[in-house]
Design a protein around this motif. Structure first.
Motif, PDB file in Angstrom:
ATOM      1  N   LEU A  13       0.790  -2.199   5.443  1.00 30.18           N
ATOM      2  CA  LEU A  13      -0.151  -1.905   4.370  1.00 30.18           C
ATOM      3  C   LEU A  13       0.612  -1.738   3.059  1.00 30.18           C
ATOM      4  CD1 LEU A  13      -3.242  -1.111   3.918  1.00 30.18           C
ATOM      5  CD2 LEU A  13      -2.363   1.223   3.843  1.00 30.18           C
ATOM      6  N   ILE A  14       0.118  -2.383   1.985  1.00 27.75           N
ATOM      7  CA  ILE A  14       0.786  -2.279   0.690  1.00 27.75           C
ATOM      8  C   ILE A  14      -0.126  -1.736  -0.408  1.00 27.75           C
ATOM      9  CG2 ILE A  14       2.508  -4.055   1.196  1.00 27.75           C
ATOM     10  CD1 ILE A  14       0.842  -6.012  -0.553  1.00 27.75           C
ATOM     11  N   ASN A  16      -4.383  -0.093  -1.638  1.00 31.00           N
ATOM     12  CA  ASN A  16      -5.759   0.304  -1.383  1.00 31.00           C
ATOM     13  C   ASN A  16      -6.526   0.251  -2.703  1.00 31.00           C
ATOM     14  OD1 ASN A  16      -8.041   1.215  -0.059  1.00 31.00           O
ATOM     15  ND2 ASN A  16      -7.515   3.364  -0.345  1.00 31.00           N
ATOM     16  N   GLN A  17      -7.432  -0.701  -2.806  1.00 32.83           N
ATOM     17  CA  GLN A  17      -8.255  -0.886  -3.998  1.00 32.83           C
ATOM     18  C   GLN A  17      -7.406  -0.985  -5.263  1.00 32.83           C
ATOM     19  OE1 GLN A  17     -11.316   2.126  -3.942  1.00 32.83           O
ATOM     20  NE2 GLN A  17     -12.119   1.403  -2.004  1.00 32.83           N
ATOM     21  N   GLY A  18      -6.314  -1.764  -5.168  1.00 28.97           N
ATOM     22  CA  GLY A  18      -5.481  -2.042  -6.327  1.00 28.97           C
ATOM     23  C   GLY A  18      -4.447  -0.988  -6.666  1.00 28.97           C
ATOM     24  N   THR A  19      -4.342   0.055  -5.848  1.00 24.33           N
ATOM     25  CA  THR A  19      -3.344   1.092  -6.107  1.00 24.33           C
ATOM     26  C   THR A  19      -2.550   1.369  -4.834  1.00 24.33           C
ATOM     27  OG1 THR A  19      -4.846   2.905  -5.554  1.00 24.33           O
ATOM     28  CG2 THR A  19      -4.823   2.199  -7.856  1.00 24.33           C
ATOM     29  N   LEU A  20      -1.490   2.161  -4.974  1.00 21.71           N
ATOM     30  CA  LEU A  20      -0.697   2.553  -3.808  1.00 21.71           C
ATOM     31  C   LEU A  20      -1.418   3.660  -3.056  1.00 21.71           C
ATOM     32  CD1 LEU A  20       2.849   2.671  -5.437  1.00 21.71           C
ATOM     33  CD2 LEU A  20       1.909   0.877  -3.958  1.00 21.71           C
ATOM     34  N   PRO A  21      -1.467   3.579  -1.724  1.00 21.81           N
ATOM     35  CA  PRO A  21      -2.168   4.606  -0.943  1.00 21.81           C
ATOM     36  C   PRO A  21      -1.328   5.862  -0.686  1.00 21.81           C
ATOM     37  CG  PRO A  21      -1.743   2.648   0.401  1.00 21.81           C
ATOM     38  CD  PRO A  21      -1.137   2.403  -0.937  1.00 21.81           C
ATOM     39  N   TRP A  22      -0.161   5.966  -1.269  1.00 21.72           N
ATOM     40  CA  TRP A  22       0.724   7.102  -1.047  1.00 21.72           C
ATOM     41  C   TRP A  22       1.362   7.517  -2.367  1.00 21.72           C
ATOM     42  CZ3 TRP A  22       1.539   2.397   1.588  1.00 21.72           C
ATOM     43  CH2 TRP A  22       2.346   1.487   0.899  1.00 21.72           C
ATOM     44  N   THR A  97       5.870  -8.915  -7.182  1.00 23.74           N
ATOM     45  CA  THR A  97       5.528  -7.528  -6.843  1.00 23.74           C
ATOM     46  C   THR A  97       4.123  -7.358  -6.274  1.00 23.74           C
ATOM     47  OG1 THR A  97       4.843  -7.038  -9.120  1.00 23.74           O
ATOM     48  CG2 THR A  97       7.158  -6.648  -8.568  1.00 23.74           C
ATOM     49  N   GLY A  98       3.413  -8.449  -5.992  1.00 21.89           N
ATOM     50  CA  GLY A  98       2.124  -8.316  -5.312  1.00 21.89           C
ATOM     51  C   GLY A  98       0.972  -8.835  -6.132  1.00 21.89           C
ATOM     52  N   GLY A  99      -0.158  -8.886  -5.516  1.00 21.08           N
ATOM     53  CA  GLY A  99      -0.574  -8.519  -4.187  1.00 21.08           C
ATOM     54  C   GLY A  99      -0.349  -9.610  -3.154  1.00 21.08           C
ATOM     55  N   ASP A 125      -6.569  -1.633   2.027  1.00 19.35           N
ATOM     56  CA  ASP A 125      -7.210  -2.936   2.157  1.00 19.35           C
ATOM     57  C   ASP A 125      -6.285  -4.109   1.870  1.00 19.35           C
ATOM     58  OD1 ASP A 125      -6.911  -2.753  -0.584  1.00 19.35           O
ATOM     59  OD2 ASP A 125      -9.048  -2.536  -1.002  1.00 19.35           O
ATOM     60  N   THR A 126      -5.006  -3.855   1.619  1.00 20.04           N
ATOM     61  CA  THR A 126      -4.087  -4.926   1.248  1.00 20.04           C
ATOM     62  C   THR A 126      -2.813  -4.815   2.074  1.00 20.04           C
ATOM     63  OG1 THR A 126      -4.944  -4.748  -1.011  1.00 20.04           O
ATOM     64  CG2 THR A 126      -2.966  -6.063  -0.710  1.00 20.04           C
ATOM     65  N   THR A 127      -2.405  -5.931   2.670  1.00 18.99           N
ATOM     66  CA  THR A 127      -1.198  -5.936   3.495  1.00 18.99           C
ATOM     67  C   THR A 127      -0.222  -7.004   3.010  1.00 18.99           C
ATOM     68  OG1 THR A 127      -2.218  -7.453   5.070  1.00 18.99           O
ATOM     69  CG2 THR A 127      -2.375  -5.088   5.570  1.00 18.99           C
TER      70      THR A 127
END
Length: 162
Positions: A13-14, A16-22, A97-99, A125-127
């Motif tokens: 997972l990288i 969640n809704q365009g932001t970092l989940p951590w 650098t993504g997504g 939502d993004t891997t």
């Protein structure tokens, strides 16, 4: 050189809704150290997840299929070829650098991968796309330091194409 730079959880997972989940300040510091005075390429959604704020002291390239897209302080490009033409003439490294779609598009051109693995699981939502690890050699691995602000165990890994 084309390099990938990302952080992921145990499941790839990288975002969640365009932001970092951590929250992991060590990784943000690593990202900054690696990309200062270099070019960073990101998709429109990733850029907008950063509130459309260009990263300072870097060439910010936003990759989008929207021919009318504009944003202050960035270069807008519309194809992999356009970015690759830039990267070939640019005197420094170009970091992808993504997504997910941007990583997928540039995977055949990547020379190095810089991955932060966070040893935890998050919702999102993004891997990172599937990477054939047989084509890559781990050349460096460092354990990230944990403290009251960096609560998750993590490692910084460098891979070079075999």
């Amino acid at each position: 050189m084309i390099a990938f730079l990302w952080a992921q959880d145990e499941n790839g997972l990288i975002g969640n809704q365009g932001t970092l989940p951590w929250s992991l300040p060590n990784d943000l510091k690593y990202f900054k150290k690696m990309t200062q005075e270099k070019a960073v390429v990101m998709g429109r959604k990733t850029f907008e997840g950063m509130n459309k704020r260009p990263l300072p002291n870097r060439v910010n390239i936003i990759l989008t299929t929207d021919e009318n897209y504009q944003a202050d302080g960035v270069m807008v490009m519309h194809s992999v070829n356009e970015v690759m033409t830039f990267a070939k003439q640019y005197e420094n490294d170009t970091f992808i650098t993504g997504g997910t779609a941007v990583f997928e598009a540039f995977l055949p051109f990547a020379d190095s991968l810089y991955r932060t693995v966070i040893h935890a699981e998050f919702e999102g939502d993004t891997t990172i796309p599937v990477i054939d690890w047989d084509k890559w050699k781990l050349t460096d691995s460092q354990v990230g330091l944990m403290d009251d602000r960096n609560k998750y165990p993590h490692d910084f890994e460098t891979f070079n194409k075999k």
